[in-house]
Design a protein around this motif. Structure first.
Motif, PDB file in Angstrom:
ATOM      1  N   VAL A  47       1.647  -9.684  -7.612  1.00  0.00           N
ATOM      2  CA  VAL A  47       1.826 -11.092  -7.946  1.00  0.00           C
ATOM      3  C   VAL A  47       3.287 -11.325  -8.300  1.00  0.00           C
ATOM      4  CG1 VAL A  47      -0.566 -11.402  -8.714  1.00  0.00           C
ATOM      5  CG2 VAL A  47       1.191 -10.732 -10.368  1.00  0.00           C
ATOM      6  N   PRO A  48       3.744 -12.587  -8.296  1.00  0.00           N
ATOM      7  CA  PRO A  48       5.143 -12.852  -8.647  1.00  0.00           C
ATOM      8  C   PRO A  48       5.461 -12.386 -10.074  1.00  0.00           C
ATOM      9  CG  PRO A  48       4.182 -14.748  -7.559  1.00  0.00           C
ATOM     10  CD  PRO A  48       3.054 -13.795  -7.845  1.00  0.00           C
ATOM     11  N   CYS A  49       6.642 -11.819 -10.236  1.00  0.00           N
ATOM     12  CA  CYS A  49       7.101 -11.409 -11.558  1.00  0.00           C
ATOM     13  C   CYS A  49       7.239 -12.634 -12.446  1.00  0.00           C
ATOM     14  CB  CYS A  49       8.448 -10.683 -11.463  1.00  0.00           C
ATOM     15  SG  CYS A  49       8.277  -8.932 -11.107  1.00  0.00           S
ATOM     16  N   ARG A  50       7.068 -12.401 -13.735  1.00  0.00           N
ATOM     17  CA  ARG A  50       7.240 -13.473 -14.712  1.00  0.00           C
ATOM     18  C   ARG A  50       7.948 -12.917 -15.938  1.00  0.00           C
ATOM     19  NH1 ARG A  50       1.650 -12.263 -14.595  1.00  0.00           N
ATOM     20  NH2 ARG A  50       0.928 -11.490 -16.618  1.00  0.00           N
ATOM     21  N   GLU A  51       8.553 -13.808 -16.674  1.00  0.00           N
ATOM     22  CA  GLU A  51       9.303 -13.443 -17.871  1.00  0.00           C
ATOM     23  C   GLU A  51       8.387 -12.738 -18.875  1.00  0.00           C
ATOM     24  OE1 GLU A  51      11.925 -15.674 -21.263  1.00  0.00           O
ATOM     25  OE2 GLU A  51      11.784 -16.581 -19.274  1.00  0.00           O
ATOM     26  N   GLY A  52       8.933 -11.735 -19.523  1.00  0.00           N
ATOM     27  CA  GLY A  52       8.186 -11.021 -20.544  1.00  0.00           C
ATOM     28  C   GLY A  52       7.391  -9.835 -20.039  1.00  0.00           C
ATOM     29  N   VAL A  53       7.345  -9.611 -18.728  1.00  0.00           N
ATOM     30  CA  VAL A  53       6.639  -8.459 -18.170  1.00  0.00           C
ATOM     31  C   VAL A  53       7.660  -7.316 -18.091  1.00  0.00           C
ATOM     32  CG1 VAL A  53       5.433  -7.544 -16.159  1.00  0.00           C
ATOM     33  CG2 VAL A  53       5.044  -9.911 -16.874  1.00  0.00           C
ATOM     34  N   GLN A  64      16.660  -8.074  -9.468  1.00  0.00           N
ATOM     35  CA  GLN A  64      15.531  -8.754 -10.102  1.00  0.00           C
ATOM     36  C   GLN A  64      14.252  -8.492  -9.308  1.00  0.00           C
ATOM     37  OE1 GLN A  64      15.271 -10.745 -13.084  1.00  0.00           O
ATOM     38  NE2 GLN A  64      13.195 -10.127 -12.546  1.00  0.00           N
ATOM     39  N   PRO A  65      13.296  -7.787  -9.902  1.00  0.00           N
ATOM     40  CA  PRO A  65      12.012  -7.609  -9.203  1.00  0.00           C
ATOM     41  C   PRO A  65      11.376  -8.958  -8.900  1.00  0.00           C
ATOM     42  CG  PRO A  65      12.172  -6.118 -11.077  1.00  0.00           C
ATOM     43  CD  PRO A  65      13.322  -7.080 -11.180  1.00  0.00           C
ATOM     44  N   ALA A  66      10.723  -9.043  -7.751  1.00  0.00           N
ATOM     45  CA  ALA A  66      10.087 -10.296  -7.343  1.00  0.00           C
ATOM     46  C   ALA A  66       8.571 -10.234  -7.481  1.00  0.00           C
ATOM     47  CB  ALA A  66      10.446 -10.617  -5.893  1.00  0.00           C
ATOM     48  N   LEU A  67       7.989  -9.074  -7.237  1.00  0.00           N
ATOM     49  CA  LEU A  67       6.538  -8.895  -7.298  1.00  0.00           C
ATOM     50  C   LEU A  67       6.222  -7.731  -8.230  1.00  0.00           C
ATOM     51  CD1 LEU A  67       5.687  -9.034  -3.478  1.00  0.00           C
ATOM     52  CD2 LEU A  67       5.406 -10.897  -5.138  1.00  0.00           C
ATOM     53  N   PHE A  68       5.018  -7.756  -8.801  1.00  0.00           N
ATOM     54  CA  PHE A  68       4.599  -6.615  -9.607  1.00  0.00           C
ATOM     55  C   PHE A  68       3.088  -6.459  -9.556  1.00  0.00           C
ATOM     56  CE2 PHE A  68       3.552  -9.811 -12.680  1.00  0.00           C
ATOM     57  CZ  PHE A  68       2.705  -9.240 -13.628  1.00  0.00           C
ATOM     58  N   VAL A  69       2.646  -5.260  -9.875  1.00  0.00           N
ATOM     59  CA  VAL A  69       1.231  -4.956 -10.061  1.00  0.00           C
ATOM     60  C   VAL A  69       1.119  -4.429 -11.478  1.00  0.00           C
ATOM     61  CG1 VAL A  69      -0.735  -3.563  -9.309  1.00  0.00           C
ATOM     62  CG2 VAL A  69       0.903  -4.420  -7.623  1.00  0.00           C
ATOM     63  N   GLU A  70       0.319  -5.115 -12.269  1.00  0.00           N
ATOM     64  CA  GLU A  70       0.271  -4.817 -13.706  1.00  0.00           C
ATOM     65  C   GLU A  70      -0.395  -3.492 -14.019  1.00  0.00           C
ATOM     66  OE1 GLU A  70      -0.472  -7.197 -17.818  1.00  0.00           O
ATOM     67  OE2 GLU A  70      -1.333  -8.000 -15.988  1.00  0.00           O
ATOM     68  N   SER A  71      -1.405  -3.106 -13.271  1.00  0.00           N
ATOM     69  CA  SER A  71      -2.167  -1.929 -13.654  1.00  0.00           C
ATOM     70  C   SER A  71      -2.493  -1.063 -12.446  1.00  0.00           C
ATOM     71  CB  SER A  71      -3.457  -2.379 -14.350  1.00  0.00           C
ATOM     72  OG  SER A  71      -4.221  -1.258 -14.721  1.00  0.00           O
ATOM     73  N   VAL A  72      -1.871   0.109 -12.419  1.00  0.00           N
ATOM     74  CA  VAL A  72      -2.198   1.142 -11.436  1.00  0.00           C
ATOM     75  C   VAL A  72      -2.342   2.447 -12.212  1.00  0.00           C
ATOM     76  CG1 VAL A  72      -0.977   0.017  -9.528  1.00  0.00           C
ATOM     77  CG2 VAL A  72       0.209   1.714 -10.905  1.00  0.00           C
ATOM     78  N   GLN A  73      -2.901   3.439 -11.579  1.00  0.00           N
ATOM     79  CA  GLN A  73      -2.996   4.765 -12.176  1.00  0.00           C
ATOM     80  C   GLN A  73      -2.108   5.708 -11.395  1.00  0.00           C
ATOM     81  OE1 GLN A  73      -5.004   6.215 -14.799  1.00  0.00           O
ATOM     82  NE2 GLN A  73      -5.148   4.081 -15.415  1.00  0.00           N
ATOM     83  N   MET A  74      -1.258   6.409 -12.109  1.00  0.00           N
ATOM     84  CA  MET A  74      -0.422   7.463 -11.509  1.00  0.00           C
ATOM     85  C   MET A  74      -0.522   8.661 -12.424  1.00  0.00           C
ATOM     86  SD  MET A  74       3.109   5.802 -10.137  1.00  0.00           S
ATOM     87  CE  MET A  74       3.782   7.419  -9.851  1.00  0.00           C
ATOM     88  N   VAL A  75      -0.651   9.802 -11.853  1.00  0.00           N
ATOM     89  CA  VAL A  75      -0.768  11.055 -12.602  1.00  0.00           C
ATOM     90  C   VAL A  75      -1.779  10.917 -13.738  1.00  0.00           C
ATOM     91  CG1 VAL A  75       1.479  11.932 -11.956  1.00  0.00           C
ATOM     92  CG2 VAL A  75       1.292  10.601 -14.037  1.00  0.00           C
ATOM     93  N   GLY A  76      -2.846  10.161 -13.482  1.00  0.00           N
ATOM     94  CA  GLY A  76      -3.895   9.989 -14.464  1.00  0.00           C
ATOM     95  C   GLY A  76      -3.518   9.117 -15.636  1.00  0.00           C
ATOM     96  N   MET A  77      -2.405   8.414 -15.536  1.00  0.00           N
ATOM     97  CA  MET A  77      -1.933   7.571 -16.634  1.00  0.00           C
ATOM     98  C   MET A  77      -1.738   6.147 -16.141  1.00  0.00           C
ATOM     99  SD  MET A  77       0.750  10.152 -18.551  1.00  0.00           S
ATOM    100  CE  MET A  77       2.094   9.714 -17.497  1.00  0.00           C
ATOM    101  N   PRO A  78      -1.902   5.166 -17.043  1.00  0.00           N
ATOM    102  CA  PRO A  78      -1.654   3.785 -16.638  1.00  0.00           C
ATOM    103  C   PRO A  78      -0.169   3.552 -16.378  1.00  0.00           C
ATOM    104  CG  PRO A  78      -2.095   3.900 -18.997  1.00  0.00           C
ATOM    105  CD  PRO A  78      -2.302   5.286 -18.437  1.00  0.00           C
ATOM    106  N   ALA A  79       0.092   2.763 -15.379  1.00  0.00           N
ATOM    107  CA  ALA A  79       1.474   2.416 -15.027  1.00  0.00           C
ATOM    108  C   ALA A  79       1.469   1.002 -14.468  1.00  0.00           C
ATOM    109  CB  ALA A  79       2.024   3.397 -13.998  1.00  0.00           C
TER     110      ALA A  79
END
Length: 159
Positions: A47-53, A64-79
């Motif tokens: 989704v589009p990046c927003r202030e405070g993320v 400036q990042p334009a898009l982001f994914v708030e919740s993924v799992q990498m190496v068994g940890m949230p990222a």
């Protein structure tokens, strides 16, 4: 590195190898893809990046990042993951943020995958840089207040 640290790093590495293809869809993003191609690859999770993320914060060189994914799992940890596009609208950098993770653990994992860092500056802030020759990427790891931040960019990216 003490034996217990090596064991932990090896365990995390095995977890990473086991989960990467199934859960890290963003890792298949290729340099030069457009925003719409990233949106499609993410099944519209990006989704589009927003202030405070935190993962949407500007890079040290002003990207400036334009898009982001708030919740993924990498190496068994949230990222969380964000994507920076160049002036032509093509993917030029990917940022991965591990909220509240241990910087040393993340660096040990990267060292297990890529070997010793090509650059290791104690800081502040500490900066460690690896080359991923298989993907043609430079990985720069830095600690932040929000957690370890890894900046992936093409090896041949203009400075």
């Amino acid at each position: 590195m003490p034996a217990i640290s090596r064991l932990i790093a090896a365990t995390v590495l095995v977890m990473f190898v086991g989960i990467a293809p199934a859960s890290a869809w963003w890792s298949y993003a290729e340099w030069g893809l457009s925003e719409s191609q990233i949106l499609s690859a993410s099944s519209s999770r990006a989704v589009p990046c927003r202030e405070g993320v935190p993962v949407c914060a500007r890079t040290s060189d002003g990207g400036q990042p334009a898009l982001f994914v708030e919740s993924v799992q990498m190496v068994g940890m949230p990222a969380s993951v964000s994507f920076v596009f160049d002036a032509g609208g093509r993917l030029s950098r990917t940022i991965v943020l591990f909220p509240n993770a241990d910087f040393a653990l993340i660096c040990n994992l990267l060292q297990g995958i890529h070997g010793q860092p090509n650059d290791d500056r104690p800081g502040p802030p500490a900066i460690k840089v690896w080359q991923d020759k298989n993907r043609g990427s430079t990985i720069t790891a830095t600690p932040t207040e929000a957690g370890p931040r890894m900046l992936y960019q093409p090896v041949n990216r203009p400075g």
